[in-house]
Design an enzyme around this catalytic site. Sequence first.
Site, PDB file in Angstrom:
ATOM      1  N   GLY A  13       4.626 -25.901 -82.394  1.00  0.00           N
ATOM      2  CA  GLY A  13       4.019 -24.815 -81.612  1.00  0.00           C
ATOM      3  C   GLY A  13       3.396 -23.746 -82.501  1.00  0.00           C
ATOM      4  CB  CYS A 129       5.493 -10.703 -79.208  1.00  0.00           C
ATOM      5  SG  CYS A 129       5.042 -11.371 -77.593  1.00  0.00           S
ATOM      6  N   GLY A 160       0.205 -15.767 -77.476  1.00  0.00           N
ATOM      7  CA  GLY A 160       1.572 -15.539 -76.983  1.00  0.00           C
ATOM      8  C   GLY A 160       1.965 -16.572 -75.944  1.00  0.00           C
ATOM      9  CE  LYS A 213      10.025 -12.119 -70.912  1.00  0.00           C
ATOM     10  NZ  LYS A 213       8.930 -12.967 -71.435  1.00  0.00           N
ATOM     11  NE  ARG A 235      -1.825 -13.907 -71.646  1.00  0.00           N
ATOM     12  CZ  ARG A 235      -0.633 -14.096 -72.210  1.00  0.00           C
ATOM     13  NH1 ARG A 235      -0.426 -13.773 -73.470  1.00  0.00           N
ATOM     14  NH2 ARG A 235       0.362 -14.588 -71.505  1.00  0.00           N
ATOM     15  CG  HIS A 242       0.669  -8.971 -78.335  1.00  0.00           C
ATOM     16  ND1 HIS A 242      -0.188 -10.031 -78.166  1.00  0.00           N
ATOM     17  CD2 HIS A 242       1.881  -9.387 -77.876  1.00  0.00           C
ATOM     18  CE1 HIS A 242       0.481 -11.041 -77.622  1.00  0.00           C
ATOM     19  NE2 HIS A 242       1.731 -10.684 -77.448  1.00  0.00           N
TER      20      HIS A 242
HETATM   21  O1  L14 Z   1       9.418 -13.658 -73.915  1.00  0.00           O
HETATM   22  O2  L14 Z   1       2.803 -15.234 -72.496  1.00  0.00           O
HETATM   23  O3  L14 Z   1       9.012 -13.985 -75.964  1.00  0.00           O
HETATM   24  O4  L14 Z   1       2.299 -13.947 -74.144  1.00  0.00           O
HETATM   25  C1  L14 Z   1       6.316 -13.653 -75.244  1.00  0.00           C
HETATM   26  C2  L14 Z   1       4.889 -14.078 -75.056  1.00  0.00           C
HETATM   27  C3  L14 Z   1       6.934 -14.737 -73.091  1.00  0.00           C
HETATM   28  C4  L14 Z   1       5.490 -15.109 -72.893  1.00  0.00           C
HETATM   29  C5  L14 Z   1       8.667 -14.029 -74.786  1.00  0.00           C
HETATM   30  C6  L14 Z   1       3.126 -14.501 -73.413  1.00  0.00           C
HETATM   31  C7  L14 Z   1       7.270 -14.529 -74.518  1.00  0.00           C
HETATM   32  C8  L14 Z   1       4.574 -14.188 -73.635  1.00  0.00           C
END
Ligand code: L14
Length: 337
Positions: A13, A129, A160, A213, A235, A242
């Site tokens: 990944g 992140c 991400g 989160k 996004r 970011h």
């Molecule tokens: O929780 O879609 O670490 O950009 C961070 C990137 C969840 C998805 C996490 C994304 C991810 C996120």
Amino acid sequence: MKSYNVAILGVTGAVGQTMMKVLEERDFPVNSIKFLASERSAGKEIEFKGERFKVEAVSEEAFEGVDIALFSAGGDRSKKWAPVAVSKGTVVIDNSSAFRMEPDVPLVVPEVNPEDVKWHRGIIANPNCSTIQMVVALHPIHKVKRIKRIVVATYQAVSGAGATAISDLENETKAFFEGRYYTPQALPHHIAFNVIPRIDSFDESGYTKEELKMINETRKIMHDPDIKVSPTCVRVPVFVGHSEVVTIETGLPITVQEAKELLTKAPGVIVEDDPANNVYPVPIEVAGKDDVFVGRIRKDAGFENGLSMWIVGDNLRKGAATNAIQIAELLVKYNLI
Ligand code: L14
């Protein structure tokens, strides 16, 4: 010098690949390394420090003799394999959201709460992140001026969301100029030439999980359950990096000069702030770097003790891989493995 047996789960990944790169760059003391992934990726060839390796399918036996495992294969894979690895005596540094809010799992940003690694019981969680880059910049201010409230909007890169989101942006862009339409495969809307106010799924509160989160992880990492966080996660059509618009309200008054001094001294932070000369961080220039960059630091016009700023970080590095390797370095430093 002591060296360690390391495994990476999810090495194919975007974050897994960066983990490998960062291990090499920082010259982490690796005795042996193995690359683990799903059946689907098993057999693929990987090059690490000039040597060729074959990706192995993850299994119970694969963790035998492994000191540290870096996981970045999604929450379900983490839930399945982290307890297995721990039962073999492996310490797991997990990049998914699966264990972050578990009370017996430390959630660590080395610049903020390094000592929390000491109470791990096999799993240490790597934070989200957007949260990592925000707390790296805000913690030095919080320590001196006590942050009461954070209002944040993120501008998050497609990387991400993984490889398919990256190819969504590529394919949609190409299709656009060729007068075709490419149907998004990973993201909920077309992302090229667009912005999408949704990252991760919605919950009944109207917030997305990514936003929740940022609220919960910030409190846990900064050891302050009273901090109020108002996040909106968005996004944008950027591949890596970011960005965040952040406004804070502090308990004690703070001047722009004081904030700049605190941030200039802060570990892992680079202040790039000279608006008259168009100096402020932008994601294209931050991509590939390990620090968190801060600019546009100014007195906020809407809060009494308010300060606004712009924070940019590489989501694959400080937002994921670099932070995870720094946690591994703490385990070595504190003699915990
Ligand atoms: O929780 O879609 O670490 O950009 C961070 C990137 C969840 C998805 C996490 C994304 C991810 C996120």
